[in-house]
Write a protein that holds these residues in place. Structure first.
Motif, PDB file in Angstrom:
ATOM      1  N   ILE A  76       0.810  -0.821  -0.316  1.00 43.83           N
ATOM      2  CA  ILE A  76       0.212  -0.096  -0.246  1.00 43.83           C
ATOM      3  C   ILE A  76       0.860   0.790  -0.449  1.00 43.83           C
ATOM      4  O   ILE A  76       0.609   1.677  -0.674  1.00 43.83           O
ATOM      5  CB  ILE A  76      -1.555  -0.249   0.866  1.00 43.83           C
ATOM      6  N   VAL A  77       1.737   1.241   0.447  1.00 41.11           N
ATOM      7  CA  VAL A  77       2.954   2.204   0.956  1.00 41.11           C
ATOM      8  C   VAL A  77       2.845   2.425  -0.554  1.00 41.11           C
ATOM      9  O   VAL A  77       3.310   4.021  -1.461  1.00 41.11           O
ATOM     10  CB  VAL A  77       4.158   2.703   1.916  1.00 41.11           C
ATOM     11  N   LYS A  78       3.736   2.220  -1.596  1.00 35.39           N
ATOM     12  CA  LYS A  78       4.357   1.467  -2.083  1.00 35.39           C
ATOM     13  C   LYS A  78       3.119   2.070  -3.545  1.00 35.39           C
ATOM     14  O   LYS A  78       4.105   2.681  -4.672  1.00 35.39           O
ATOM     15  CB  LYS A  78       4.585   0.381  -2.775  1.00 35.39           C
ATOM     16  N   GLN A  79       2.216   1.885  -3.281  1.00 38.68           N
ATOM     17  CA  GLN A  79       0.864   2.121  -4.194  1.00 38.68           C
ATOM     18  C   GLN A  79       0.835   3.592  -4.339  1.00 38.68           C
ATOM     19  O   GLN A  79       0.530   4.179  -4.997  1.00 38.68           O
ATOM     20  CB  GLN A  79      -0.402   1.394  -3.957  1.00 38.68           C
ATOM     21  N   GLY A  80       1.275   4.731  -2.658  1.00 33.22           N
ATOM     22  CA  GLY A  80       1.295   5.287  -2.777  1.00 33.22           C
ATOM     23  C   GLY A  80       0.492   6.393  -1.444  1.00 33.22           C
ATOM     24  O   GLY A  80       0.092   7.815  -1.580  1.00 33.22           O
ATOM     25  N   ILE A  81       0.073   5.588  -0.484  1.00 32.52           N
ATOM     26  CA  ILE A  81      -0.232   6.323   0.733  1.00 32.52           C
ATOM     27  C   ILE A  81       0.903   5.758   1.983  1.00 32.52           C
ATOM     28  O   ILE A  81       1.334   4.707   1.885  1.00 32.52           O
ATOM     29  CB  ILE A  81      -1.125   5.409   1.614  1.00 32.52           C
TER      30      ILE A  81
END
Length: 239
Positions: A76-81
């Motif tokens: 989820i961090v990698k996706q932009g959050i």
């Protein structure tokens, strides 16, 4: 505006106690949205559900058109959050520099990381002054600036902030609030802000959701909610 986050009819519980009861919220691209309410109202549970730290029972969470509930937090961090957790959670024996660089753990673009770091230090000059100090020696306000900067090192599209004014000296709360406004404006980062300081949250957000015992009690334009008698009575101390 198109929604960057859609949190739809989500239920979540801990040990058979419901934390969220069919909660629906959204954040549009470029928007700052506040979640206000007392302790235990479900505000932080929403952030935990978005970031994959707590599994939801039903409903769905979509980010930039893709369903993300059920994914692990690192993805989820990698996706932009990126999330700034309650209580700051610094690495006290590591330098300010190393704490900031921890925020870029999913990135591999060295030149880009250096540019982001320079941008963070420009935004928070105190961190440049204390760049080589151990994070544990910083004041509460300086630590909060650092963890916001650490989240920005991930180059997020959506920034989640969990009680950023908690435990901060009153004179620094305004500085933190101004930095949130500037990040949203200058970097076009959407913001979801959880705050017990309802007056501050409403003053810097576009829209807000007032939470009560795991449900959305009221929602609307933040400036209009500031003058709503129900909000004044329940969240602004009746004034």
């Amino acid at each position: 505006m198109e929604n960057i986050l859609t949190f739809d009819n989500v239920e979540l519980y801990y040990d058979h106690v419901y934390a969220l009861k069919g909660v629906s919220i959204s954040v549009a691209q470029g928007e700052t949205v506040a979640l206000i309410g007392a302790n235990g109202a479900g505000k932080s549970s929403i952030l935990r559900a978005i970031t994959g730290l707590s599994a939801i029972k039903s409903g769905s969470v979509h980010f930039m058109g893709e369903r993300i509930d059920g994914r692990i937090a690192a993805d989820i961090v990698k996706q932009g959050i990126a999330m700034v957790p309650e209580g700051r959670r610094v690495f006290p024996h590591m330098s300010v520099k190393d704490n900031l660089l921890m925020g870029a753990f999913t990135r591999h673009d060295k030149a880009g990381i250096k540019m982001t770091l320079d941008s963070v230090l420009e935004r928070f000059p105190r961190l440049r002054e204390r760049f080589k100090q151990s994070a544990g020696t910083l004041s509460g306000g300086e630590q909060q600036m650092m963890v916001i900067g650490r989240a920005l090192m991930a180059k997020p599209k959506l920034l989640l902030l969990d009680e950023p004014s908690l435990g901060i000296a009153p004179k620094l709360v305004q500085d933190i609030a101004r930095s949130i406004v500037a990040i949203n404006r200058d970097e076009q980062v959407s913001v979801l802000l959880v705050e017990q300081n309802s007056r501050m949250a409403l003053s810097i957000s576009n829209r807000a959701y007032a939470m009560s015992t795991g449900s959305v009690a009221l929602t609307g334009n933040s400036k209009e909610l500031m003058t709503d008698d129900r909000i004044k009575e329940a969240y602004l101390g009746g004034v």
